[in-house]
Design an enzyme around this catalytic site. Structure first.
Site, PDB file in Angstrom:
ATOM      1  CE  LYS A 190      -3.831  -1.881   2.882  1.00  0.00           C
ATOM      2  NZ  LYS A 190      -4.556  -1.304   4.132  1.00  0.00           N
ATOM      3  CG  HIS A 194       0.123   7.820   3.387  1.00  0.00           C
ATOM      4  ND1 HIS A 194       0.159   8.204   4.566  1.00  0.00           N
ATOM      5  CD2 HIS A 194      -0.580   6.607   3.389  1.00  0.00           C
ATOM      6  CE1 HIS A 194      -0.338   7.661   5.461  1.00  0.00           C
ATOM      7  NE2 HIS A 194      -0.722   6.590   4.857  1.00  0.00           N
ATOM      8  CG  HIS A 229       3.242   5.453   6.150  1.00  0.00           C
ATOM      9  ND1 HIS A 229       2.440   4.930   5.131  1.00  0.00           N
ATOM     10  CD2 HIS A 229       2.625   4.594   7.263  1.00  0.00           C
ATOM     11  CE1 HIS A 229       1.567   4.386   5.496  1.00  0.00           C
ATOM     12  NE2 HIS A 229       1.645   4.030   6.618  1.00  0.00           N
TER      13      HIS A 229
END
Ligand code: ARG
Length: 565
Positions: A126, A129, A132
């Site tokens: 995933k 982004h 994070h």
């Protein structure tokens, strides 16, 4: 030495109904420095003492025994004003910095105790982004702050590498997997698979069962499922590590959710044994009372979830690291998740549940708002960092084209700008990336602080003086610009402590901005490389102290401090 506390202590001898802390909280800083360094507003005692404030001030003044670091006490109207022995103050601050060097600012509060910091934790397949990124940057800074304060920081990357989505991913791979795409652009290819299978669920509801079955096989140790899962994880990790390298961030353990796979059964059994597990609609949950939804432990198909793994991880960490605190850093969308499972730990009878702390932060967006979207993958994160480095490169080319190690400096400043920006505001505020503001050498930015640090280094280099220790005359540093710098430097240890206690690196960011601003004013007002050796030596000592504190502050934020810019 904390001068405010010292003043409060001396004053507390005269006021028996207030504690030192209470007095400290009442003490003010007079607007006009001529009046003194601290003022005690006596009207705060008027009600209790039933006297007019000026009377109280006079009473307090009577027989007041003046002791270092206080030089003078006056009663002015309803205020009791304290003037410090400034030369003594300057001396003790600068001596402490020169003596302790890079350790100045630490109070050694940790005494070697363990603190676990759980940060970054992107999800395999995933997007990594900007959220994070933010967790990574905040966690890394806290890691350094705790270590600086004498704790043994343990940094854990709790990777999202387990769960039903891996079953879905394997199913998707079995339908459309393309090994070449996976090797070339792993994160994109993994995300494509993930997005595609979810997009096709409407037409092919059976994919859901396939995914569930694959995850079940994975949990049961099926070889093929394990091989694919491991491959996906490894592919992602190569990319994540590249980002961590650029940021200069590392972890003690990469123990993701999968690490707890074989440890959950015992924990679920323990929850059950403690009579906390209740069946609800086929699933098993822990009830948390009227106001909160129950915490799901086992889903209807018997599979574990995110919370089950967090509970197991916390027990594992307590047992293996016996932490004083275990700090989790995610955005506030996960507030409920943490609140719920912390409560489960408490219900299990573990008092140390109170030492689990969820430090959540606000959302991140760019002015284009793009990075939050589904496309916001690691490649865009690269863009963000590379754009920042590129912009600094062009600024350097324009301002200082002959600089040595240009590339390294551009990297340190470009990345530093992003980190600094991220750590500029209270972490719970939402932030918007703005290139111009972030990269400016003039605003309250990383480049500004780094540039000020490099300026201090340059003055020291140019002075040609190696040892000016015996040329220092602290009484030559009593002008307002120097004293302002000293005051900021003196407060640095308290600020570091507060940043730690409140898990708030932005306190350090703000403090070093003030140090830099005050230093630049000093640099402007007070010529340093003068004929007078004593004046030169004393001012250089101040420059050295500023350089030391700025370098430490930047380091605690996870930012490099180049000596030349
Ligand atoms: N992987 C999660 C996410 O991306 C963050 C994990 C945070 N740490 C934890 N122990 N739950 O949202």
């Amino acid at each position: 030495m904390d001068y405010k506390v010292e003043v409060a202590k001396q004053l507390s001898m005269k006021i028996d109904f207030l504690s030192v802390e209470e007095i400290e909280a009442i003490l003010e800083t007079p607007k006009d420095r001529e009046l003194g360094d601290y003022a005690f507003p006596c009207f705060r005692l008027a009600k209790t003492l039933r006297k007019a404030p000026p009377m109280i001030a006079q009473d307090l003044l009577k027989d007041f025994i003046v002791e270092a670091p206080i030089a003078k006490v006056d009663a002015v109207g309803g205020y009791l004003n304290f003037t410090l022995d400034k030369t003594g103050v300057v001396k003790s601050v600068l001596e402490a910095i020169i003596e302790k060097g890079a350790r100045y600012g630490s109070k050694d509060l940790g005494q070697g105790k363990n603190v676990v910091i759980d940060y970054s934790a992107p999800n395999i397949a995933k997007p990594f982004h900007v959220g994070h990124l933010r967790s990574t940057v905040i966690g890394n800074s806290l890691y350094k702050i705790y270590r600086f304060e004498g704790y043994n920081s343990i940094g854990i990357n709790h990777l999202g590498d387990w769960g039903k989505q891996f079953g879905m991913l394997i199913a998707a791979y079995k339908h459309w997997g393309d090994d070449k795409a996976l090797e070339d652009e792993p994160l994109k290819a993994l995300l494509d698979l993930y997005v595609r299978i979810h997009a096709e669920l409407d037409e092919h509801p059976e994919y859901e069962d396939e995914g569930r079955a694959w995850f079940k096989s994975l949990e049961d140790g099926d070889k093929e499922a394990e091989r694919l899962w491991k491959w996906f994880v490894d592919l992602s990790l190569v990319e994540f590590n590249r980002i961590y390298d650029i940021l200069g961030v590392s972890f003690d353990h990469f123990t993701g959710e999968s690490f707890y796979n074989d440890k959950m059964e015992a924990v679920v059994a323990e929850i059950k044994e403690k009579n906390l597990l209740v069946e609800s609609d086929g699933a098993y949950v822990v009830e948390l009372g009227e106001d909160e939804p129950p915490c799901i432990i086992l889903k209807r198909d018997g599979a574990t979830i995110y919370a089950t793994r967090d509970i197991t991880a916390a027990l594992y960490r307590k047992k293996n690291y016996d932490f004083e605190k275990c700090i989790y850093i995610t955005d506030y969308a996960q507030d409920l998740h943490f609140k719920q499972w912390f409560k489960v730990i408490k219900l299990m009878g573990y008092e140390w549940a109170d030492d689990l702390m969820h430090e959540s932060f606000g959302r991140v967006s760019t002015e284009q708002g793009k990075l939050q979207t589904r496309k916001g993958n690691v490649i865009l994160l690269d863009d963000l960092l590379n754009q920042s480095i590129g912009k600094v490169q062009s600024i350097i080319d324009e301002r200082n084209p002959d600089l040595e190690n240009k590339e390294d400096v551009a990297k340190a400043v470009g990345i530093g700008a992003v980190i600094f920006h991220d750590l500029s505001n209270n972490k719970n505020r939402d932030i918007v990336f703005n290139w111009d503001r972030m990269l400016s050498f003039e605003g309250e930015t990383g480049p500004y602080v780094q540039y000020t640090h490099a300026r201090a280094c340059s003055v020291i280099r140019k002075s040609g003086v190696n040892d000016y220790a015996d040329q220092i005359d602290y009484s030559l540093l009593l002008d307002p610009a120097s004293l302002d710098v000293i005051q900021e430097l003196a407060e640095f240890p308290d600020v570091v402590e507060q940043a730690m206690v409140r898990n708030e690196p932005s306190l350090i960011t703000r403090k070093i901005i003030l140090v830099a601003q005050r230093f630049n004013k000093f640099y402007h007002d007070c010529p340093i490389l003068v004929e007078d050796q004593a004046l030169k030596g004393s001012r250089l000592a101040l420059v050295l102290a500023v350089k030391t504190v700025l370098a430490t502050g930047l380091d605690l934020l996870g930012i490099k401090a180049p000596e030349k810019m």
